[in-house]
Design a protein around this motif. Structure first.
Motif, PDB file in Angstrom:
ATOM      1  N   HIS A  69      48.525 -23.530  -4.078  1.00  0.00           N
ATOM      2  CA  HIS A  69      47.264 -23.370  -4.807  1.00  0.00           C
ATOM      3  C   HIS A  69      47.517 -23.612  -6.297  1.00  0.00           C
ATOM      4  N   ASP A  85      38.268 -22.413  -2.591  1.00  0.00           N
ATOM      5  CA  ASP A  85      37.458 -22.421  -3.807  1.00  0.00           C
ATOM      6  C   ASP A  85      36.024 -22.836  -3.465  1.00  0.00           C
ATOM      7  N   TYR A 127      40.833 -28.911 -13.387  1.00  0.00           N
ATOM      8  CA  TYR A 127      40.682 -27.746 -12.527  1.00  0.00           C
ATOM      9  C   TYR A 127      40.720 -26.457 -13.350  1.00  0.00           C
ATOM     10  N   LYS A 128      41.682 -25.566 -13.094  1.00  0.00           N
ATOM     11  CA  LYS A 128      41.739 -24.290 -13.797  1.00  0.00           C
ATOM     12  C   LYS A 128      42.572 -24.348 -15.079  1.00  0.00           C
ATOM     13  N   GLN A 163      41.797 -27.699  -2.106  1.00  0.00           N
ATOM     14  CA  GLN A 163      41.444 -26.288  -2.275  1.00  0.00           C
ATOM     15  C   GLN A 163      40.058 -25.950  -1.742  1.00  0.00           C
TER      16      GLN A 163
END
Length: 363
Positions: A109, A124, A280-281, A120
């Protein structure tokens, strides 16, 4: 060694998961070990999940239903015809196309995942993907119709969908096609032995050389380093990719350890060091600069790695996309991004200037 992870609860499934449940097959017996209580140990990836009845593994796509481990089969999330350099493979059929197919899910992840929409999607809720039913022959037919000499499993983590990949590759081999995996390398001896008759080339992401960092991603460093060694020992053609993420894996000390490890396994094994872009994050992390890539390449050269390539910053890294003979330094393949402008390697896979054998798959 693996993280102390067990199976995940298999309740509150999404509509996508319900659709995927209709596109499965029983796991290959070579990738599982049955327990007396109906639980099943899965060896498709380095998580080695013990999956109890009614539960799913860490990947969320391999699940135990009444003592049978069901695995993804008979669908794709996407199929594309790409330059083989995009995978990236630089020592395999340069200038060729490769038909690439992917499914859904991942055993890791990564917060900077650039394929998070597919990898994901089961973790997610912001990720949105679909499945398209198909059969293995359709994928092979696309490759032959396009004149592509190779097929690759990519986009999500192919290890967790290995039964489907082998079904595709089995037909691909009948058409004399080369087959490849684009993987995070979180492998087991069992899955590599299962794949070896059908997979020629194996691209492995070496995401870090710090066990703490790997635990943040969902596994341990030993799984990946062992996976690289095992792939080499089994005769896969292996190329390594490190996405250089500022503040995560770019310290000179970590890169020296990483380069030293790769040189110890095989100094002629290609190492691609590629630029990160915010995603993404990690959307607020700065992008990798050309100077970052060049500094990492210098560390690799000093460690003895002979084939180093810098990627994702075409036009800013002159010469680092080309292949040069490790013996005489003659330029053998000239590239600009994914475009190959010249290939001078002989039909026998040697340097035309000094006769040295150049490692790779050239036919």
């Amino acid at each position: 060694m693996s993280l102390p992870q067990e199976e995940h609860a298999d309740s509150e499934r999404t509509p996508l998961q319900d659709a995927m449940r209709k596109l499965t097959a029983p796991a290959d017996e070579r990738l599982i070990h049955r327990q007396a209580d109906g639980s099943i140990r899965c060896f498709a990836c380095g998580q080695r999940c013990m999956v109890r009845p009614g539960k799913a593994g860490v990947c969320k796509v391999r699940f135990n239903q009444e003592g049978v481990l069901h695995v993804p089969f008979g669908y794709v999330n996407g199929v594309a015809c790409d330059p083989i350099e995009k995978k990236p493979f630089f020592h395999m059929l340069p200038g060729s196309d490769v038909v690439t197919f992917g499914m859904l899910g991942c055993d890791l992840h990564c917060s900077y995942c650039q394929n998070w929409i597919s990898s994901q999607v089961l973790r997610d809720p912001q990720a949105a993907s679909q499945v398209q039913r198909c059969d293995a022959a359709e994928i092979v037919r696309i490759a032959t119709d396009r004149g592509a000499p190779a097929i690759a499993s990519s986009y999500n983590e192919p290890l967790i969908t290995s039964e489907w990949a082998v079904a595709v590759f089995r037909l691909a081999k009948q058409q004399k096609l080369r087959c490849a995996y684009v993987s995070n390398g979180n492998a087991t001896p069992e899955v590599l032995d299962f794949l070896r008759p059908w997979v020629d080339a194996y691209k492995i992401d070496l995401k870090s050389f710090d066990d703490r960092h790997y635990r943040e991603l969902g596994t341990v460093l030993d799984n990946i380093t062992n996976g690289i060694r095992m792939a080499k020992q089994r005769g896969f053609w292996v190329e390594i990719v490190t996405l250089l993420v500022p503040g995560f894996n770019d310290s000179p000390e970590e890169l020296r350890r990483m380069a030293g490890f790769l040189a110890s396994v095989d100094p002629l094994m290609p190492w691609h060091i590629t630029a990160f872009h915010p995603d993404y994050k990690m959307a607020t992390t700065r992008a990798t600069r050309a100077s970052d890539l060049l500094a990492a390449a210098d560390i690799g050269v000093k460690a003895g790695v002979k084939y180093i390539y810098l990627g994702n910053l075409t036009g800013q890294i002159d010469g680092w996309e080309d292949t040069r003979c490790h013996q005489c330094a003659s330029t053998l393949i000239r590239r600009h991004g994914f475009h190959v402008h010249e290939v001078r390697i002989t039909a026998q896979g040697t340097c035309p200037d000094c006769g040295t054998a150049i490692p790779g798959i050239w036919k």
